[in-house]
Design a protein around this motif. Sequence first.
Motif, PDB file in Angstrom:
ATOM      1  N   SER A   7      52.753  40.773  48.135  1.00 32.16           N
ATOM      2  CA  SER A   7      53.118  39.360  48.142  1.00 32.16           C
ATOM      3  C   SER A   7      51.916  38.514  47.763  1.00 32.16           C
ATOM      4  CB  SER A   7      53.615  38.969  49.532  1.00 32.16           C
ATOM      5  OG  SER A   7      52.529  39.008  50.450  1.00 32.16           O
ATOM      6  N   PRO A   8      52.143  37.291  47.242  1.00 30.94           N
ATOM      7  CA  PRO A   8      51.021  36.406  46.928  1.00 30.94           C
ATOM      8  C   PRO A   8      50.122  36.137  48.131  1.00 30.94           C
ATOM      9  CG  PRO A   8      53.022  35.596  45.902  1.00 30.94           C
ATOM     10  CD  PRO A   8      53.429  36.732  46.794  1.00 30.94           C
ATOM     11  N   ALA A   9      50.723  36.040  49.312  1.00 30.18           N
ATOM     12  CA  ALA A   9      49.915  35.791  50.510  1.00 30.18           C
ATOM     13  C   ALA A   9      48.988  36.962  50.796  1.00 30.18           C
ATOM     14  CB  ALA A   9      50.825  35.533  51.709  1.00 30.18           C
ATOM     15  N   LEU A  10      49.507  38.166  50.670  1.00 27.85           N
ATOM     16  CA  LEU A  10      48.685  39.347  50.910  1.00 27.85           C
ATOM     17  C   LEU A  10      47.623  39.496  49.828  1.00 27.85           C
ATOM     18  CD1 LEU A  10      48.027  41.858  52.501  1.00 27.85           C
ATOM     19  CD2 LEU A  10      49.827  43.079  51.250  1.00 27.85           C
ATOM     20  N   LEU A  11      48.007  39.246  48.571  1.00 22.26           N
ATOM     21  CA  LEU A  11      47.033  39.315  47.486  1.00 22.26           C
ATOM     22  C   LEU A  11      45.912  38.298  47.690  1.00 22.26           C
ATOM     23  CD1 LEU A  11      48.955  39.820  44.109  1.00 22.26           C
ATOM     24  CD2 LEU A  11      47.131  41.252  45.053  1.00 22.26           C
ATOM     25  N   GLY A  12      46.274  37.082  48.091  1.00 21.06           N
ATOM     26  CA  GLY A  12      45.270  36.052  48.327  1.00 21.06           C
ATOM     27  C   GLY A  12      44.333  36.421  49.458  1.00 21.06           C
ATOM     28  N   THR A  13      44.907  36.994  50.525  1.00 20.44           N
ATOM     29  CA  THR A  13      44.075  37.420  51.653  1.00 20.44           C
ATOM     30  C   THR A  13      43.114  38.524  51.236  1.00 20.44           C
ATOM     31  OG1 THR A  13      45.855  36.863  53.186  1.00 20.44           O
ATOM     32  CG2 THR A  13      44.123  38.314  54.007  1.00 20.44           C
ATOM     33  N   LEU A  14      43.624  39.503  50.484  1.00 20.91           N
ATOM     34  CA  LEU A  14      42.763  40.580  50.001  1.00 20.91           C
ATOM     35  C   LEU A  14      41.697  40.057  49.047  1.00 20.91           C
ATOM     36  CD1 LEU A  14      45.422  43.377  49.356  1.00 20.91           C
ATOM     37  CD2 LEU A  14      43.733  43.274  51.214  1.00 20.91           C
ATOM     38  N   MET A  15      42.061  39.087  48.231  1.00 24.13           N
ATOM     39  CA  MET A  15      41.113  38.506  47.289  1.00 24.13           C
ATOM     40  C   MET A  15      39.958  37.825  48.021  1.00 24.13           C
ATOM     41  SD  MET A  15      41.991  35.604  44.443  1.00 24.13           S
ATOM     42  CE  MET A  15      40.852  34.272  44.102  1.00 24.13           C
ATOM     43  N   ILE A  16      40.300  37.016  49.018  1.00 18.92           N
ATOM     44  CA  ILE A  16      39.264  36.317  49.773  1.00 18.92           C
ATOM     45  C   ILE A  16      38.417  37.305  50.568  1.00 18.92           C
ATOM     46  CG2 ILE A  16      38.896  34.727  51.701  1.00 18.92           C
ATOM     47  CD1 ILE A  16      41.340  33.169  50.672  1.00 18.92           C
ATOM     48  N   ALA A  17      39.065  38.298  51.178  1.00 19.27           N
ATOM     49  CA  ALA A  17      38.315  39.300  51.942  1.00 19.27           C
ATOM     50  C   ALA A  17      37.363  40.084  51.046  1.00 19.27           C
ATOM     51  CB  ALA A  17      39.284  40.252  52.640  1.00 19.27           C
ATOM     52  N   THR A  18      37.834  40.443  49.863  1.00 16.09           N
ATOM     53  CA  THR A  18      36.978  41.169  48.918  1.00 16.09           C
ATOM     54  C   THR A  18      35.788  40.314  48.516  1.00 16.09           C
ATOM     55  OG1 THR A  18      38.891  42.367  48.056  1.00 16.09           O
ATOM     56  CG2 THR A  18      36.917  42.314  46.676  1.00 16.09           C
ATOM     57  N   PHE A  19      36.056  39.053  48.195  1.00 16.04           N
ATOM     58  CA  PHE A  19      34.976  38.138  47.821  1.00 16.04           C
ATOM     59  C   PHE A  19      33.941  38.017  48.932  1.00 16.04           C
ATOM     60  CE2 PHE A  19      33.623  33.654  48.353  1.00 16.04           C
ATOM     61  CZ  PHE A  19      32.747  33.579  47.291  1.00 16.04           C
ATOM     62  N   MET A  20      34.415  37.829  50.172  1.00 11.42           N
ATOM     63  CA  MET A  20      33.494  37.650  51.285  1.00 11.42           C
ATOM     64  C   MET A  20      32.669  38.906  51.544  1.00 11.42           C
ATOM     65  SD  MET A  20      36.132  35.517  53.715  1.00 11.42           S
ATOM     66  CE  MET A  20      35.242  35.930  55.197  1.00 11.42           C
ATOM     67  N   VAL A  21      33.308  40.071  51.486  1.00  5.00           N
ATOM     68  CA  VAL A  21      32.580  41.323  51.724  1.00  5.00           C
ATOM     69  C   VAL A  21      31.520  41.542  50.654  1.00  5.00           C
ATOM     70  CG1 VAL A  21      32.799  43.833  51.735  1.00  5.00           C
ATOM     71  CG2 VAL A  21      34.434  42.434  53.014  1.00  5.00           C
ATOM     72  N   LEU A  22      31.866  41.276  49.409  1.00  3.24           N
ATOM     73  CA  LEU A  22      30.932  41.517  48.305  1.00  3.24           C
ATOM     74  C   LEU A  22      29.685  40.650  48.411  1.00  3.24           C
ATOM     75  CD1 LEU A  22      33.347  41.927  45.268  1.00  3.24           C
ATOM     76  CD2 LEU A  22      31.911  43.690  46.302  1.00  3.24           C
ATOM     77  N   ILE A  23      29.855  39.376  48.775  1.00  2.00           N
ATOM     78  CA  ILE A  23      28.671  38.518  48.814  1.00  2.00           C
ATOM     79  C   ILE A  23      27.913  38.644  50.134  1.00  2.00           C
ATOM     80  CG2 ILE A  23      29.668  36.889  47.189  1.00  2.00           C
ATOM     81  CD1 ILE A  23      30.146  34.969  49.488  1.00  2.00           C
ATOM     82  N   SER A 353      28.286  33.104  54.820  1.00  2.21           N
ATOM     83  CA  SER A 353      27.546  32.227  53.922  1.00  2.21           C
ATOM     84  C   SER A 353      28.391  31.003  53.601  1.00  2.21           C
ATOM     85  CB  SER A 353      27.186  32.958  52.632  1.00  2.21           C
ATOM     86  OG  SER A 353      28.356  33.203  51.861  1.00  2.21           O
ATOM     87  N   ASN A 354      27.743  29.950  53.128  1.00  2.00           N
ATOM     88  CA  ASN A 354      28.485  28.749  52.724  1.00  2.00           C
ATOM     89  C   ASN A 354      29.512  29.063  51.648  1.00  2.00           C
ATOM     90  OD1 ASN A 354      27.673  26.671  54.394  1.00  2.00           O
ATOM     91  ND2 ASN A 354      25.922  26.111  53.134  1.00  2.00           N
ATOM     92  N   ASP A 355      29.141  29.914  50.699  1.00  2.00           N
ATOM     93  CA  ASP A 355      30.055  30.260  49.620  1.00  2.00           C
ATOM     94  C   ASP A 355      31.309  30.940  50.155  1.00  2.00           C
ATOM     95  OD1 ASP A 355      28.313  29.305  47.579  1.00  2.00           O
ATOM     96  OD2 ASP A 355      27.131  31.126  47.782  1.00  2.00           O
ATOM     97  N   ALA A 356      31.113  31.912  51.046  1.00  2.00           N
ATOM     98  CA  ALA A 356      32.256  32.633  51.598  1.00  2.00           C
ATOM     99  C   ALA A 356      33.147  31.706  52.413  1.00  2.00           C
ATOM    100  CB  ALA A 356      31.774  33.796  52.458  1.00  2.00           C
ATOM    101  N   TYR A 357      32.536  30.833  53.175  1.00  3.12           N
ATOM    102  CA  TYR A 357      33.308  29.946  54.045  1.00  3.12           C
ATOM    103  C   TYR A 357      34.052  28.881  53.249  1.00  3.12           C
ATOM    104  CZ  TYR A 357      34.274  26.340  57.541  1.00  3.12           C
ATOM    105  OH  TYR A 357      34.889  25.405  58.327  1.00  3.12           O
ATOM    106  N   TYR A 358      33.337  28.162  52.404  1.00  2.00           N
ATOM    107  CA  TYR A 358      33.967  27.030  51.719  1.00  2.00           C
ATOM    108  C   TYR A 358      34.934  27.461  50.622  1.00  2.00           C
ATOM    109  CZ  TYR A 358      31.024  23.903  54.333  1.00  2.00           C
ATOM    110  OH  TYR A 358      30.438  23.229  55.365  1.00  2.00           O
ATOM    111  N   PHE A 359      34.599  28.534  49.911  1.00  4.06           N
ATOM    112  CA  PHE A 359      35.482  28.944  48.827  1.00  4.06           C
ATOM    113  C   PHE A 359      36.520  29.975  49.266  1.00  4.06           C
ATOM    114  CE2 PHE A 359      31.459  27.968  46.339  1.00  4.06           C
ATOM    115  CZ  PHE A 359      31.847  26.664  46.106  1.00  4.06           C
ATOM    116  N   GLY A 360      36.289  30.602  50.421  1.00  2.18           N
ATOM    117  CA  GLY A 360      37.227  31.607  50.877  1.00  2.18           C
ATOM    118  C   GLY A 360      38.151  31.158  51.984  1.00  2.18           C
ATOM    119  N   VAL A 361      37.636  30.358  52.917  1.00  2.10           N
ATOM    120  CA  VAL A 361      38.403  30.000  54.111  1.00  2.10           C
ATOM    121  C   VAL A 361      38.952  28.582  54.044  1.00  2.10           C
ATOM    122  CG1 VAL A 361      38.271  29.699  56.620  1.00  2.10           C
ATOM    123  CG2 VAL A 361      37.085  31.622  55.525  1.00  2.10           C
TER     124      VAL A 361
END
Length: 443
Positions: A7-23, A353-361
């Motif tokens: 689902s788009p919601a699950l994809l979005g959650t995985l996308m943000i989680a992946t971004f946050m883990v990577l940085i 990080s600021n990036d993870a918080y502001y762009f992910g959450v």
Amino acid sequence: MIDTLLSPALLGTLMIATFMVLIMTKRMSAVTALLAVPILFGVLAGAGAGLGDMILEGVIQVAPTALMLTFAVLYFAIMMDAGLFDPLVRSVLATVGNDPVRIALGTAVLTSIVSLDGDGTTTALIIITAFLPVYRRVGMNPLILATLLGLCNSLMNYLPWGGPSARAAAAVGVNVGQVFGPLVPAMLAGLLATLLLAFFLGQSERRRLAASGCPISDGSVEPVSPFMADAEPDIRRPGLFWFNLALTMGLVLGMAFGLAPLPVMMMGAFSIAATVNYPRLRDQKARLTAHADNVVNIVVLIFAAGAFTGILNGTGMVDAMASAALSVIPPSIGRYMAPITALVSMPLTFVMSNDAYYFGVVPVIASAAAGYGIEADAIARASLIGQPVHTLSPLLAPIYLACGLLGVDVADVQRFALKWAALISLVVLAAALATGAFPLQAG
């Protein structure tokens, strides 16, 4: 089709989680992760053909912010190179003498002024090299210096070119001036509370030193700051002090009264400052070259953030995540989304990080809050409240720089300063609610 499996919601959650883990694990830089991760998940969402338009739409939204930040960084860099603040630095250092109270207050005042350029690393270098010899001469606890440095710098970073405000605005797709303006009274309240804290800590140090009988030297050790150093006297313009002061005050007043769009005012002020202070093209080029790294890093990050949010919005992921969040949030709690966002920003920005918080959450919170009628700019302002706590995050490079210069452990600084950072954040939260920067409850 992959988009039917996830689902788009699950994809979005995985996308943000992946971004946050990577940085957060430093597998990728924030810039590359902001670009690569959403493109990958956009393809998985079946939006491959439309990704280009989504990215461009997101970049266009943040273009005014990137433009303003470019010339804001350059303008204040010119002012610092020209020596606008040198007399103030000398005056503060001459005024504080050997009194712990005045030293602590001087630390807070000078940090707030130097933080106008929005660069935490530069501020740490300037303030620590200016004040550490004074603290050592008197026998004051250097953890007080670290605490006041972090608090004042974090509050001044609410300024549109400071970084967090620009990130918050870009994350929710609003103008950075729209985010900053209503937050000014709360920022001033936080600075006033920090001055009171400096007075309290100075009083404590005065009593401690008096009780210990610690001798105070005659003051023969003079502090030296790179802010007022003679290493590059050819770039200083002391004869233009009053002109630069008038230009800067005019710029600040123009921004406060909204006389013109922020990017326009910054562009005009920079062109005047560069032309008057460094009329020779060779000198102007040298100043631009000296500060090019700061400008490029900020602008590239903002444009990459635009691409991230463009895909997040264009694919419908953020709306789907918001809907999912709304389905599990009781309406009685959801109405208080703004103050809840402010409260949770303290622990979240400490571990992220600021990036993870502001762009992910923050985009997800803003979309969920919109379901209760809370404006995106209000959520952006609420998300900034935890910045005093964020400045103590172990994910930040400046804290290691500051602790290295001070010769103290990061853990010691965190143990000493965290309670004060939380207190100042709560003061800013109370002031923001009292002045209407964001509502206590929806409707």
